[in-house]
Scaffold this active site. Structure first.
Site: not given
Ligand code: NAP
Length: 283
Positions: A53, A97, A120
């Protein structure tokens, strides 16, 4: 021979276009988007995703901060960190995460991230908006899958689509997006009976299970479009592999995605797009 949708190539194209757009932001908005990624602990898989990322942010010109916290961080400490980031006007996207250590509630963490910074697309309000066809941040993996299907020119309307897997992050939302494209969708899972019979009837088969090479050639109909979401280690070779036995299935499929280089890169690219979207929505 199937058409292979390279998520790697499509990602490179989309990221290049995004980088061009981001270049114009300092003049237009006074700064570039800022994504903060929180990594709890040192799980090798999570470390590698977070590194991927950060690299993508660099390629696109997005500012990236990775906050590493010990596996011992308390739930309250993590929630408090998220609240601080929610209040920080210089932060446009927050990603924690997953998975998290067992003493931390993932649901509470996801709920605490402000909906506006939920890159997300996991916040309950974003999920509700998705199911009500309201504007929302789309979850990255399902969004990437639809983009890949469109890139390959696959028509979805009226097609029989089977999704194996019903997780909140892949199976359920990808089924909803396929439904929104007017496919006729069936969701299969670990309790589905006669799975092979069902999957053989699919014109579009999306597999998100997490079992190496689970889908064999006899489970796939001639000419099917096969999207492999799985990321696994092949127990025999130790190499990355998908949920689909690629070598056996590819000759039967009309379109297929490889692992690695398929859905994975598209997930990260859609995260970049979502970060840019959240950034622009704040001006
Ligand atoms: P998950 O939460 O573990 O869900 C797995 C799903 O597969 C569940 O719904 C489960 O059914 C179903 N399943 C398990 N065994 C099955 C069987 N024998 N037959 C039929 N269905 C079965 O996993 P996930 O988070 O959705 O991830 C799935 C895979 O995609 C993993 O390999 C993950 O690493 C990968 N992934 C990749 C990306 C990417 O960007 N490429 C992103 C996310 C995930 P039940 O609900 O009945 O238990």
């Amino acid at each position: 021979m199937a058409t292979i949708i390279s998520g790697k190539e499509l990602s490179a194209k989309l990221k290049a276009a995004l980088a061009e757009e981001v270049k114009t932001f300092p003049a237009r908005y006074g700064r570039v988007p800022h994504l903060v990624v929180i990594l709890v602990g040192e799980d090798p898989g999570s470390v590698s995703y977070v590194t991927g990322k950060a690299k993508a942010c660099e390629a696109v010109g997005i500012r990236n901060t990775t906050l590493r916290r010990s596996v011992d961080i308390t739930e309250e400490e993590l929630l408090s960190l998220i609240r601080d980031l929610n209040a920080d006007p210089e932060v446009d996207g927050i990603l924690v995460q997953l998975p998290l250590p067992r003493h931390i509630s993932e649901a509470k963490v996801i709920e605490t991230i402000s909906r506006e910074k939920d890159v997300d697309g996991f916040h309950p309000l974003n999920v509700a908006a998705l199911w009500q066809k309201q504007p929302c941040v789309l979850p990255c993996t399902p969004k990437g899958i639809i983009k890949m299907l469109k890139e390959a020119g696959v028509s979805l309307a009226g097609k029989r689509a089977v999704v194996i897997g019903r997780s909140n992050i892949v199976g359920l939302p990808v089924a909803k997006l396929l439904l929104d494209e007017n496919a006729t969708v069936t969701i299969a899972h670990s309790r589905t009976q006669n799975l092979a019979e069902l999957t053989r009837s699919a014109e579009i088969l999306v597999v998100a299970i997490g079992r190496p090479k689970f889908v064999t050639a006899d489970m796939v109909g001639e000419g099917a479009v096969v999207i492999d979401v799985g990321v696994n280690r092949d127990p025999e070779t130790g190499k990355l592999c998908g949920d689909v036995d690629y070598a056996a299935v590819e000759p039967k499929a009309s379109v297929i995605t490889p692992v690695p280089g398929g859905v994975g890169p598209m997930t990260i690219t859609c995260l970049m797009e979502n970060t840019v979207e959240c950034f622009k929505a704040r001006f």
